[in-house]
Design a protein around this motif. Structure first.
Motif, mmCIF file in Angstrom:
data_model
loop_
_atom_site.group_PDB
_atom_site.id
_atom_site.type_symbol
_atom_site.label_atom_id
_atom_site.label_comp_id
_atom_site.label_asym_id
_atom_site.label_seq_id
_atom_site.Cartn_x
_atom_site.Cartn_y
_atom_site.Cartn_z
ATOM 1 N N THR A 90 101.568 -70.504 -37.873
ATOM 2 C CA THR A 90 100.268 -70.322 -38.517
ATOM 3 C C THR A 90 100.375 -69.253 -39.595
ATOM 4 O OG1 THR A 90 99.533 -68.611 -36.949
ATOM 5 C CG2 THR A 90 99.016 -70.922 -36.407
ATOM 6 N N SER A 91 99.366 -69.199 -40.429
ATOM 7 C CA SER A 91 99.237 -68.144 -41.423
ATOM 8 C C SER A 91 98.439 -67.008 -40.792
ATOM 9 C CB SER A 91 98.515 -68.677 -42.661
ATOM 10 O OG SER A 91 98.246 -67.642 -43.579
ATOM 11 N N VAL A 92 98.959 -65.787 -40.861
ATOM 12 C CA VAL A 92 98.327 -64.634 -40.223
ATOM 13 C C VAL A 92 97.909 -63.651 -41.301
ATOM 14 C CG1 VAL A 92 98.573 -62.810 -38.501
ATOM 15 C CG2 VAL A 92 99.802 -64.969 -38.218
ATOM 16 N N GLY A 93 96.644 -63.285 -41.316
ATOM 17 C CA GLY A 93 96.135 -62.426 -42.370
ATOM 18 C C GLY A 93 95.513 -61.146 -41.855
ATOM 19 N N LEU A 94 95.668 -60.085 -42.625
ATOM 20 C CA LEU A 94 94.994 -58.810 -42.389
ATOM 21 C C LEU A 94 93.986 -58.635 -43.508
ATOM 22 C CD1 LEU A 94 94.769 -56.044 -40.907
ATOM 23 C CD2 LEU A 94 96.571 -55.220 -42.439
ATOM 24 N N THR A 95 92.723 -58.434 -43.161
ATOM 25 C CA THR A 95 91.659 -58.432 -44.167
ATOM 26 C C THR A 95 90.756 -57.213 -44.028
ATOM 27 O OG1 THR A 95 90.125 -59.694 -42.767
ATOM 28 C CG2 THR A 95 91.623 -60.961 -44.183
ATOM 29 N N ARG B 180 98.564 -70.828 -47.395
ATOM 30 C CA ARG B 180 99.060 -69.786 -48.287
ATOM 31 C C ARG B 180 97.862 -69.005 -48.806
ATOM 32 N NH1 ARG B 180 103.563 -68.446 -51.170
ATOM 33 N NH2 ARG B 180 103.210 -67.251 -53.076
ATOM 34 N N MET B 181 97.715 -67.767 -48.361
ATOM 35 C CA MET B 181 96.603 -66.915 -48.766
ATOM 36 C C MET B 181 97.189 -65.610 -49.286
ATOM 37 S SD MET B 181 94.098 -68.923 -48.015
ATOM 38 C CE MET B 181 92.615 -67.926 -48.054
ATOM 39 N N ASP B 182 97.288 -65.464 -50.587
ATOM 40 C CA ASP B 182 97.938 -64.308 -51.176
ATOM 41 C C ASP B 182 97.070 -63.058 -51.065
ATOM 42 O OD1 ASP B 182 100.211 -65.733 -51.951
ATOM 43 O OD2 ASP B 182 99.236 -66.403 -53.807
ATOM 44 N N VAL B 183 97.713 -61.905 -51.165
ATOM 45 C CA VAL B 183 97.001 -60.635 -51.182
ATOM 46 C C VAL B 183 95.984 -60.638 -52.320
ATOM 47 C CG1 VAL B 183 97.255 -58.156 -51.566
ATOM 48 C CG2 VAL B 183 98.896 -59.361 -50.123
ATOM 49 N N MET C 81 85.552 -60.956 -47.422
ATOM 50 C CA MET C 81 86.728 -60.360 -46.801
ATOM 51 C C MET C 81 87.892 -60.579 -47.757
ATOM 52 S SD MET C 81 85.584 -59.119 -43.966
ATOM 53 C CE MET C 81 87.070 -58.684 -43.046
ATOM 54 N N ILE C 82 88.745 -59.571 -47.908
ATOM 55 C CA ILE C 82 89.850 -59.629 -48.848
ATOM 56 C C ILE C 82 91.169 -59.482 -48.103
ATOM 57 C CG2 ILE C 82 90.934 -58.563 -50.860
ATOM 58 C CD1 ILE C 82 88.259 -57.615 -51.766
ATOM 59 N N TYR C 83 92.115 -60.357 -48.407
ATOM 60 C CA TYR C 83 93.439 -60.267 -47.815
ATOM 61 C C TYR C 83 94.194 -59.066 -48.382
ATOM 62 C CZ TYR C 83 93.768 -64.676 -45.239
ATOM 63 O OH TYR C 83 93.605 -65.671 -44.318
ATOM 64 N N VAL C 84 94.697 -58.197 -47.482
ATOM 65 C CA VAL C 84 95.588 -57.121 -47.905
ATOM 66 C C VAL C 84 97.015 -57.385 -47.419
ATOM 67 C CG1 VAL C 84 93.770 -55.390 -48.023
ATOM 68 C CG2 VAL C 84 95.017 -55.701 -45.881
ATOM 69 N N MET D 166 88.693 -53.560 -39.648
ATOM 70 C CA MET D 166 89.313 -54.632 -40.401
ATOM 71 C C MET D 166 89.292 -55.884 -39.533
ATOM 72 S SD MET D 166 92.536 -52.552 -42.125
ATOM 73 C CE MET D 166 92.768 -53.718 -43.479
ATOM 74 N N ALA D 167 89.912 -56.944 -39.982
ATOM 75 C CA ALA D 167 89.965 -58.164 -39.181
ATOM 76 C C ALA D 167 91.309 -58.846 -39.353
ATOM 77 C CB ALA D 167 88.845 -59.126 -39.575
ATOM 78 N N LEU D 168 91.825 -59.360 -38.233
ATOM 79 C CA LEU D 168 93.016 -60.192 -38.224
ATOM 80 C C LEU D 168 92.595 -61.641 -38.075
ATOM 81 C CD1 LEU D 168 95.608 -58.453 -35.852
ATOM 82 C CD2 LEU D 168 95.955 -58.970 -38.274
ATOM 83 N N THR D 169 93.309 -62.516 -38.733
ATOM 84 C CA THR D 169 92.983 -63.937 -38.618
ATOM 85 C C THR D 169 94.264 -64.754 -38.579
ATOM 86 O OG1 THR D 169 91.733 -65.760 -39.634
ATOM 87 C CG2 THR D 169 92.803 -64.213 -41.119
ATOM 88 N N CYS D 170 94.225 -65.871 -37.888
ATOM 89 C CA CYS D 170 95.330 -66.822 -37.935
ATOM 90 C C CYS D 170 94.735 -68.213 -38.110
ATOM 91 C CB CYS D 170 96.199 -66.756 -36.680
ATOM 92 S SG CYS D 170 95.455 -67.410 -35.171
ATOM 93 N N GLY D 171 95.418 -69.038 -38.873
ATOM 94 C CA GLY D 171 94.882 -70.368 -39.132
ATOM 95 C C GLY D 171 95.946 -71.305 -39.660
ATOM 96 N N ALA D 172 95.603 -72.568 -39.672
ATOM 97 C CA ALA D 172 96.516 -73.596 -40.156
ATOM 98 C C ALA D 172 95.721 -74.854 -40.436
ATOM 99 C CB ALA D 172 97.619 -73.874 -39.124
#
Length: 264
Positions: A114-119, A141-144, A126-129, A228-234
């Motif tokens: 999965t794609s794992v994001g810190l936001t 694919r979720m770029d910073v 919410m913005i991906y960091v 902040m928030a963590l997310t995972c998705g696919a």
């Protein structure tokens, strides 16, 4: 039009004598590029910010001189310049939680595909960091720097669910004002997310943000009080709703606790 969320100019009390109005307007102009096109003219910026066009003209001229905007004579429009990139890079590169969490996020992405994001939150987004993906290019694919809406994404819902009631209501009021036509649908999804968080410690977005994407989100509490928030998705063809709800979301909640124990 600028929502002015978290803006001291909205306060009903005495005017804040320390608040620099001109600086705030200049930042509003820069923020406009996150809501509109990559290239915009003064009229476009004025429409988005709600500022008078003569004010916008002075701001864009000044920001161009300072290297935060560049001007195209052919198009008679502006775009963000390297000065903004330098500021953003300095923030992201010095974000300690990002540096410490990345190895954990990489491993989670690899084992779950999965794609794992810190936001983090910026107004109603919410913005991906940070974003980690497995070597295979089959996950999201979720770029910073990518922005996500609060109301329909797993990251946004997790952030809202973990807020104090008064602060959350302030944001919900702003979301309702911004989305009057579909607020009933948004509210239903949010209420379900808050119930999920209260019972399970995570929130879901099963096709709500993108009908082809299933995702889970959990809040991340830093020691300095930052949320902040963590997310995972696919894509949904890779992970079913059942897998996200009954497996990945629980694993993501454990990942968040592991990161918090690093003392960030």
């Amino acid at each position: 039009m600028n929502d002015d969320l978290d803006n001291p100019r909205n306060t009903d009390g005495p005017k804040d004598r320390k608040f620099v109005e001109a600086l705030a307007r200049g930042l509003d102009v820069l923020r406009a590029f996150s809501q509109g096109s990559v290239v915009m003219g003064n009229q476009d910026i004025a429409r988005i910010t709600g500022l008078p066009k003569p004010t916008v003209s002075r701001m864009t001229y000044t920001l161009t001189k300072l290297g935060y905007l560049s001007y195209s004579p052919q198009l008679e429009k502006y775009q963000l310049d390297s000065g903004v990139l330098a500021l953003g890079y300095a923030y992201v590169s010095n974000l300690r939680v990002r540096q410490l969490a990345k190895p954990y996020m990489d491993e989670f992405a690899r084992t779950t595909n999965t794609s794992v994001g810190l936001t983090c939150r910026d107004r109603l987004s919410m913005i991906y960091v940070e974003n980690c993906r497995p070597a295979e290019a089959t996950s999201l694919r979720m770029d910073v720097g990518v922005r996500l809406p609060l109301a329909t994404t797993a990251a946004g819902r997790a952030y809202l669910a973990a807020m104090k009631d008064e602060e959350r209501q302030h944001l919900l009021d702003a979301i309702r004002t911004r989305n009057p036509d579909n607020w009933a649908e948004l509210e239903k999804g949010l209420e379900q997310s808050f119930a999920d968080y209260a019972e399970h410690g995570f929130c879901l977005s099963l096709g709500d943000w993108d009908r082809n994407v299933n995702a889970a989100g959990v809040p991340l509490f830093l020691q300095d009080g930052t949320l902040m928030a963590l997310t995972c998705g696919a894509p949904s063809y890779l992970v079913s709703e059942d897998k996200v709800k009954n497996q990945l979301a629980h694993q993501l909640a454990m990942l968040a606790r592991d990161i918090e124990r690093l003392g960030v």
